[in-house]
Each structure stands twice: as structure tokens, then as C-alpha cells.
Write a protein that holds these residues in place. Structure first.
Motif, PDB file in Angstrom:
ATOM      1  N   ASN A  16       0.854  -1.425   0.126  1.00 12.85           N
ATOM      2  CA  ASN A  16       0.057  -0.113   0.054  1.00 12.85           C
ATOM      3  C   ASN A  16       0.745   1.194   0.044  1.00 12.85           C
ATOM      4  O   ASN A  16       1.949   1.324   0.746  1.00 12.85           O
ATOM      5  N   VAL A  17       0.484   2.251  -0.886  1.00 15.85           N
ATOM      6  CA  VAL A  17       1.190   3.501  -0.828  1.00 15.85           C
ATOM      7  C   VAL A  17       1.048   4.272   0.478  1.00 15.85           C
ATOM      8  O   VAL A  17       2.390   4.720   0.898  1.00 15.85           O
ATOM      9  N   PHE A  18       0.295   4.272   1.327  1.00 14.82           N
ATOM     10  CA  PHE A  18       0.257   4.831   2.375  1.00 14.82           C
ATOM     11  C   PHE A  18       1.199   4.231   3.336  1.00 14.82           C
ATOM     12  O   PHE A  18       1.897   4.946   4.270  1.00 14.82           O
ATOM     13  N   VAL A  19       1.224   2.847   3.639  1.00 10.18           N
ATOM     14  CA  VAL A  19       1.890   2.231   4.441  1.00 10.18           C
ATOM     15  C   VAL A  19       3.451   2.270   4.123  1.00 10.18           C
ATOM     16  O   VAL A  19       4.299   2.485   4.826  1.00 10.18           O
ATOM     17  N   GLN A  20       3.777   2.308   2.801  1.00  8.15           N
ATOM     18  CA  GLN A  20       5.091   2.505   2.468  1.00  8.15           C
ATOM     19  C   GLN A  20       5.741   4.030   2.827  1.00  8.15           C
ATOM     20  O   GLN A  20       6.690   4.174   3.208  1.00  8.15           O
ATOM     21  N   PHE A  21       4.825   4.975   2.560  1.00  4.70           N
ATOM     22  CA  PHE A  21       5.026   6.384   3.031  1.00  4.70           C
ATOM     23  C   PHE A  21       5.405   6.555   4.357  1.00  4.70           C
ATOM     24  O   PHE A  21       6.508   7.145   4.900  1.00  4.70           O
ATOM     25  N   VAL A  22       4.528   5.778   5.278  1.00  3.52           N
ATOM     26  CA  VAL A  22       4.819   6.060   6.725  1.00  3.52           C
ATOM     27  C   VAL A  22       6.019   5.249   7.273  1.00  3.52           C
ATOM     28  O   VAL A  22       6.789   5.627   7.934  1.00  3.52           O
ATOM     29  N   LYS A  23       6.264   4.081   6.360  1.00  4.30           N
ATOM     30  CA  LYS A  23       7.565   3.322   6.697  1.00  4.30           C
ATOM     31  C   LYS A  23       8.638   4.060   6.288  1.00  4.30           C
ATOM     32  O   LYS A  23       9.821   4.093   6.798  1.00  4.30           O
ATOM     33  N   GLY A  24       8.771   4.701   4.845  1.00  7.58           N
ATOM     34  CA  GLY A  24       9.770   5.759   4.550  1.00  7.58           C
ATOM     35  C   GLY A  24      10.013   6.711   5.594  1.00  7.58           C
ATOM     36  O   GLY A  24      11.100   7.172   5.877  1.00  7.58           O
ATOM     37  N   MET A  25       8.888   7.413   6.187  1.00 10.61           N
ATOM     38  CA  MET A  25       9.264   8.487   7.321  1.00 10.61           C
ATOM     39  C   MET A  25       9.800   8.022   8.303  1.00 10.61           C
ATOM     40  O   MET A  25      10.606   8.516   8.971  1.00 10.61           O
ATOM     41  N   ALA A  26       9.295   7.041   8.791  1.00 14.12           N
ATOM     42  CA  ALA A  26       9.890   6.167   9.982  1.00 14.12           C
ATOM     43  C   ALA A  26      11.202   5.954   9.932  1.00 14.12           C
ATOM     44  O   ALA A  26      12.220   6.070  10.814  1.00 14.12           O
ATOM     45  N   ASP A  27      11.561   5.379   8.598  1.00 15.78           N
ATOM     46  CA  ASP A  27      13.048   5.018   8.554  1.00 15.78           C
ATOM     47  C   ASP A  27      13.982   6.195   8.507  1.00 15.78           C
ATOM     48  O   ASP A  27      15.193   6.340   8.765  1.00 15.78           O
ATOM     49  N   SER A  28      13.302   7.387   7.818  1.00 17.40           N
ATOM     50  CA  SER A  28      14.331   8.294   7.898  1.00 17.40           C
ATOM     51  C   SER A  28      14.534   9.215   9.106  1.00 17.40           C
ATOM     52  O   SER A  28      15.502   9.808   9.461  1.00 17.40           O
ATOM     53  N   LEU A  29      13.528   8.801  10.199  1.00 20.58           N
ATOM     54  CA  LEU A  29      13.543   9.593  11.433  1.00 20.58           C
ATOM     55  C   LEU A  29      14.446   8.844  12.436  1.00 20.58           C
ATOM     56  O   LEU A  29      14.798   9.417  13.434  1.00 20.58           O
ATOM     57  N   ALA A  30      14.290   7.437  12.320  1.00 20.98           N
ATOM     58  CA  ALA A  30      15.011   6.469  13.023  1.00 20.98           C
ATOM     59  C   ALA A  30      16.265   6.047  12.235  1.00 20.98           C
ATOM     60  O   ALA A  30      16.936   4.843  12.881  1.00 20.98           O
ATOM     61  N   TRP A  31      16.826   6.688  11.517  1.00 20.55           N
ATOM     62  CA  TRP A  31      18.161   6.154  10.990  1.00 20.55           C
ATOM     63  C   TRP A  31      19.159   5.808  11.838  1.00 20.55           C
ATOM     64  O   TRP A  31      19.974   4.943  11.796  1.00 20.55           O
TER      65      TRP A  31
END
Length: 71
Positions: A16-31
């Protein structure tokens, strides 16, 4: 990051596009905290690796808000 933890634990559709967006944002904040905890239980690993930065950001935001309020 909390939303990503919930979506992951509820086994959301990874395509899902929304789930991918949320995961991408979480990854960028939790690097900086990615893979601090390496456990066999995948859900617990995700909760700790994304929950720790979420708690740190919450604490820092609270401290900054307290400083701004005191000005």
C-alpha cells in the motif's frame, strides 16, 4: 514512528502506498537507531528500534517546549 509500529504489528499491506510512505518517514527519522536491538521476535524488534527514537524525540520536544514556554 508510532504509526509505523502499529501498522507493522497489525500486519498492514506492505504494498500500500500509504504504508510505504509511513515506513519511509519512520526510516528517515529512526536512521540513527536502526538495528540497535537484534531479536528473533520481529514485532518486538520493530517496536524497540522505532520506539526508542520516538521516545527520545518526544522527550526532546517536551524539553524544548518547556524552554520556549519559560521565555
Amino acid at each position: 514512528m508510532g504509526l509505523w509500529i502499529v501498522l507493522y504489528l497489525l500486519d498492514a499491506n506492505q504494498g500500500n502506498v500509504f504504508v510505504q510512505f509511513v515506513k519511509g518517514m519512520a526510516d528517515s527519522l529512526a536512521w540513527w537507531a536502526r538495528d540497535i536491538f537484534t531479536m528473533n521476535t520481529e514485532g518486538l524488534r520493530v517496536a524497540l528500534n522505532y520506539g526508542l527514537p520516538a521516545a527520545v524525540y518526544l522527550l526532546v520536544g517536551h524539553l524544548i517546549a518547556g524552554r520556549v514556554r519559560s521565555l
